[in-house]
Motif scaffolding. Structure first.
Motif, PDB file in Angstrom:
ATOM      1  N   GLY A 119      -0.436  21.898  19.554  1.00  0.00           N
ATOM      2  CA  GLY A 119      -1.197  22.489  18.458  1.00  0.00           C
ATOM      3  C   GLY A 119      -0.437  23.535  17.691  1.00  0.00           C
ATOM      4  N   LEU A 120       0.901  23.433  17.707  1.00  0.00           N
ATOM      5  CA  LEU A 120       1.740  24.450  17.070  1.00  0.00           C
ATOM      6  C   LEU A 120       2.242  23.988  15.713  1.00  0.00           C
ATOM      7  CD1 LEU A 120       3.813  25.518  20.188  1.00  0.00           C
ATOM      8  CD2 LEU A 120       2.183  26.956  18.948  1.00  0.00           C
ATOM      9  N   THR A 121       2.240  24.906  14.769  1.00  0.00           N
ATOM     10  CA  THR A 121       2.843  24.690  13.464  1.00  0.00           C
ATOM     11  C   THR A 121       4.233  25.299  13.463  1.00  0.00           C
ATOM     12  OG1 THR A 121       0.712  24.754  12.324  1.00  0.00           O
ATOM     13  CG2 THR A 121       2.678  25.200  10.998  1.00  0.00           C
ATOM     14  N   VAL A 122       5.227  24.538  13.025  1.00  0.00           N
ATOM     15  CA  VAL A 122       6.580  25.075  12.898  1.00  0.00           C
ATOM     16  C   VAL A 122       6.646  25.816  11.568  1.00  0.00           C
ATOM     17  CG1 VAL A 122       9.045  24.550  12.839  1.00  0.00           C
ATOM     18  CG2 VAL A 122       7.514  23.196  14.292  1.00  0.00           C
ATOM     19  N   THR A 123       6.769  27.134  11.634  1.00  0.00           N
ATOM     20  CA  THR A 123       6.698  27.955  10.419  1.00  0.00           C
ATOM     21  C   THR A 123       8.035  28.057   9.695  1.00  0.00           C
ATOM     22  OG1 THR A 123       7.031  29.957  11.755  1.00  0.00           O
ATOM     23  CG2 THR A 123       4.757  29.292  11.294  1.00  0.00           C
ATOM     24  N   SER A 124       9.139  27.838  10.418  1.00  0.00           N
ATOM     25  CA  SER A 124      10.455  27.849   9.779  1.00  0.00           C
ATOM     26  C   SER A 124      11.456  27.171  10.695  1.00  0.00           C
ATOM     27  CB  SER A 124      10.924  29.290   9.484  1.00  0.00           C
ATOM     28  OG  SER A 124      11.233  29.974  10.685  1.00  0.00           O
ATOM     29  N   LEU A 125      12.557  26.754  10.101  1.00  0.00           N
ATOM     30  CA  LEU A 125      13.708  26.271  10.866  1.00  0.00           C
ATOM     31  C   LEU A 125      14.914  27.079  10.430  1.00  0.00           C
ATOM     32  CD1 LEU A 125      14.947  24.218  12.862  1.00  0.00           C
ATOM     33  CD2 LEU A 125      15.459  22.770  10.885  1.00  0.00           C
ATOM     34  N   CYS A 126      15.667  27.552  11.405  1.00  0.00           N
ATOM     35  CA  CYS A 126      16.870  28.324  11.143  1.00  0.00           C
ATOM     36  C   CYS A 126      18.034  27.634  11.863  1.00  0.00           C
ATOM     37  CB  CYS A 126      16.693  29.738  11.678  1.00  0.00           C
ATOM     38  SG  CYS A 126      17.842  30.950  11.011  1.00  0.00           S
ATOM     39  N   ARG A 127      19.159  27.431  11.270  1.00  0.00           N
ATOM     40  CA  ARG A 127      19.444  27.917   9.958  1.00  0.00           C
ATOM     41  C   ARG A 127      20.313  26.920   9.219  1.00  0.00           C
ATOM     42  NH1 ARG A 127      24.540  29.116  11.125  1.00  0.00           N
ATOM     43  NH2 ARG A 127      25.110  30.303  12.957  1.00  0.00           N
ATOM     44  N   GLY A 128      20.183  26.952   7.900  1.00  0.00           N
ATOM     45  CA  GLY A 128      21.154  26.320   7.028  1.00  0.00           C
ATOM     46  C   GLY A 128      22.033  27.397   6.428  1.00  0.00           C
ATOM     47  N   GLY A 129      22.843  27.001   5.446  1.00  0.00           N
ATOM     48  CA  GLY A 129      23.660  27.978   4.739  1.00  0.00           C
ATOM     49  C   GLY A 129      25.139  27.838   4.985  1.00  0.00           C
ATOM     50  N   PHE A 130      25.850  28.996   4.996  1.00  0.00           N
ATOM     51  CA  PHE A 130      27.302  29.070   5.093  1.00  0.00           C
ATOM     52  C   PHE A 130      27.963  28.250   3.977  1.00  0.00           C
ATOM     53  CE2 PHE A 130      25.763  30.670   9.035  1.00  0.00           C
ATOM     54  CZ  PHE A 130      26.619  31.725   9.309  1.00  0.00           C
ATOM     55  N   PHE A 131      27.667  28.725   2.766  1.00  0.00           N
ATOM     56  CA  PHE A 131      28.038  28.022   1.535  1.00  0.00           C
ATOM     57  C   PHE A 131      29.274  28.585   0.844  1.00  0.00           C
ATOM     58  CE2 PHE A 131      23.200  27.709   1.150  1.00  0.00           C
ATOM     59  CZ  PHE A 131      23.156  26.435   1.677  1.00  0.00           C
ATOM     60  N   THR A 132      29.925  29.578   1.410  1.00  0.00           N
ATOM     61  CA  THR A 132      30.880  30.360   0.624  1.00  0.00           C
ATOM     62  C   THR A 132      32.319  29.855   0.689  1.00  0.00           C
ATOM     63  OG1 THR A 132      31.041  31.894   2.491  1.00  0.00           O
ATOM     64  CG2 THR A 132      29.513  32.477   0.719  1.00  0.00           C
ATOM     65  N   ALA A 133      32.580  28.806   1.440  1.00  0.00           N
ATOM     66  CA  ALA A 133      33.949  28.273   1.499  1.00  0.00           C
ATOM     67  C   ALA A 133      34.377  27.764   0.129  1.00  0.00           C
ATOM     68  CB  ALA A 133      34.036  27.142   2.517  1.00  0.00           C
ATOM     69  N   THR A 138      32.569  20.732   1.934  1.00  0.00           N
ATOM     70  CA  THR A 138      31.908  19.427   1.992  1.00  0.00           C
ATOM     71  C   THR A 138      31.151  19.269   3.298  1.00  0.00           C
ATOM     72  OG1 THR A 138      33.576  18.425   0.562  1.00  0.00           O
ATOM     73  CG2 THR A 138      32.288  16.942   1.957  1.00  0.00           C
ATOM     74  N   ALA A 139      31.783  19.691   4.400  1.00  0.00           N
ATOM     75  CA  ALA A 139      31.126  19.599   5.701  1.00  0.00           C
ATOM     76  C   ALA A 139      29.888  20.488   5.755  1.00  0.00           C
ATOM     77  CB  ALA A 139      32.103  19.990   6.808  1.00  0.00           C
ATOM     78  N   ALA A 140      29.956  21.669   5.152  1.00  0.00           N
ATOM     79  CA  ALA A 140      28.809  22.574   5.152  1.00  0.00           C
ATOM     80  C   ALA A 140      27.640  21.974   4.374  1.00  0.00           C
ATOM     81  CB  ALA A 140      29.200  23.919   4.553  1.00  0.00           C
ATOM     82  N   LEU A 141      27.919  21.376   3.247  1.00  0.00           N
ATOM     83  CA  LEU A 141      26.851  20.759   2.463  1.00  0.00           C
ATOM     84  C   LEU A 141      26.229  19.584   3.211  1.00  0.00           C
ATOM     85  CD1 LEU A 141      28.532  20.901  -1.051  1.00  0.00           C
ATOM     86  CD2 LEU A 141      26.551  22.227  -0.300  1.00  0.00           C
ATOM     87  N   ASP A 142      27.065  18.797   3.866  1.00  0.00           N
ATOM     88  CA  ASP A 142      26.540  17.679   4.659  1.00  0.00           C
ATOM     89  C   ASP A 142      25.648  18.189   5.791  1.00  0.00           C
ATOM     90  OD1 ASP A 142      27.843  15.828   3.080  1.00  0.00           O
ATOM     91  OD2 ASP A 142      29.542  15.583   4.460  1.00  0.00           O
ATOM     92  N   ASP A 143      26.082  19.278   6.436  1.00  0.00           N
ATOM     93  CA  ASP A 143      25.288  19.839   7.521  1.00  0.00           C
ATOM     94  C   ASP A 143      23.960  20.385   7.008  1.00  0.00           C
ATOM     95  OD1 ASP A 143      25.049  20.723  10.357  1.00  0.00           O
ATOM     96  OD2 ASP A 143      25.020  22.703   9.432  1.00  0.00           O
ATOM     97  N   ASN A 144      23.951  20.942   5.808  1.00  0.00           N
ATOM     98  CA  ASN A 144      22.697  21.430   5.246  1.00  0.00           C
ATOM     99  C   ASN A 144      21.740  20.294   4.902  1.00  0.00           C
ATOM    100  OD1 ASN A 144      22.368  24.558   4.525  1.00  0.00           O
ATOM    101  ND2 ASN A 144      24.550  24.042   4.638  1.00  0.00           N
TER     102      ASN A 144
END
Length: 275
Positions: A57-71, A78-84
């Motif tokens: 009966g649980l709602t998942v309120t968030s998933l962490c984490r995406g990001g690390f976009f600064t390369a 490219t790998a970071a975008l694929d992972d996101n």
């Protein structure tokens, strides 16, 4: 906000619990929301984790984490975008509409903060349509300035909003996290601005204790043990129109060494007291 119906337990607060223990413990305590992290979800299996949360009966309120976009452009970026994209898919499978983004620090040898933030904007432009198709909102989390070099060049709510406001509010929002923002004397204006634009995607609580017991990353304090004025934050977030989950996210090895049921009971008690 003291209503337990709005309380959400971030998984990292009770890292000592497996996903089944988390689901069972929350169900027993009457907690209805959880914030999850990708690594333990992947280890358990995304679909299996989604089924487990639903059964409890649980709602998942968030998933962490995406990001690390600064390369810089190249294989790492490219790998970071694929992972996101995978992270977006995982969020959709878990039934949450919020993917929290830790944007990334400076690339090795770089001192160009403004350039790094522009690469974040470029990544958001590429990922937002993909996320929209899957019903997931990208939530930029500003982190305390101590993280700027190696983890997140977005240090203030104003900086997060400057990025988010380039996109539709339904696609890109911001995270208000007391641990990261309590020190900033412009944060009240930022919360009001975020609320007016419908940009508050998540609200997270942790205290700031000194000296930091385990360094910057793992030094978050239990609610009420430190310097954060939680009632002040909640009044402003509430006035800004946010009526979503209030997620407690504490990284603290001292909590992880204790009995999880005891820590959850303490956290719920502190949640009511500090708000």
């Amino acid at each position: 906000m003291t209503d337990v119906a709005r309380f959400s337990l971030n998984q990292e607060t009770l890292r000592q619990w497996s996903l089944p223990e988390l689901a069972a413990g929350c169900e027993t305590a009457g907690v209805r929301g959880v914030g999850l992290w990708r690594a333990p979800v992947q280890e358990y299996g995304v679909e299996a984790a989604a089924k487990l949360m639903r059964a409890a009966g649980l709602t998942v309120t968030s998933l962490c984490r995406g990001g690390f976009f600064t390369a810089f452009p190249g294989p790492e970026r490219t790998a970071a975008l694929d992972d996101n994209r995978r992270a977006i898919d995982e969020a959709a499978a878990l039934g949450t509409d919020t993917l929290v983004l830790v944007s990334g620090g400076l690339p090795a040898g770089s001192r160009d903060l403004a350039g790094a933030r522009e690469r974040i904007a470029d990544a958001l432009a590429e990922l937002a349509p993909y996320a929209r198709e899957r019903g997931v909102r990208l939530a930029i989390e500003p982190l305390h300035p101590m993280y700027a070099a190696d983890r997140c060049v977005v240090s203030t709510l104003a900086q997060a909003l400057e990025l988010a406001e380039r996109f539709d509010a339904a696609d890109v929002g911001v995270v208000v996290d007391t641990y990261h923002l309590w020190w900033d004397d412009t944060v009240a204006d930022g919360i009001a601005r975020a609320g007016a634009g419908g940009r508050i995607a998540a609200f997270q609580l942790a205290d700031w204790v000194t000296p930091l017991p385990e360094g910057v990353l793992l030094g978050r304090g239990q609610l009420g043990d430190g310097s954060v004025n939680f009632r002040w934050f909640c009044e402003r977030v509430d006035a800004a129109g946010y009526d979503g989950p209030v997620e407690v996210e504490i990284f603290n090895p001292r909590l992880w060494e204790r009995d999880g049921t005891e820590v959850l009971a303490e956290t719920l008690r502190r949640f009511r007291e500090v708000l």
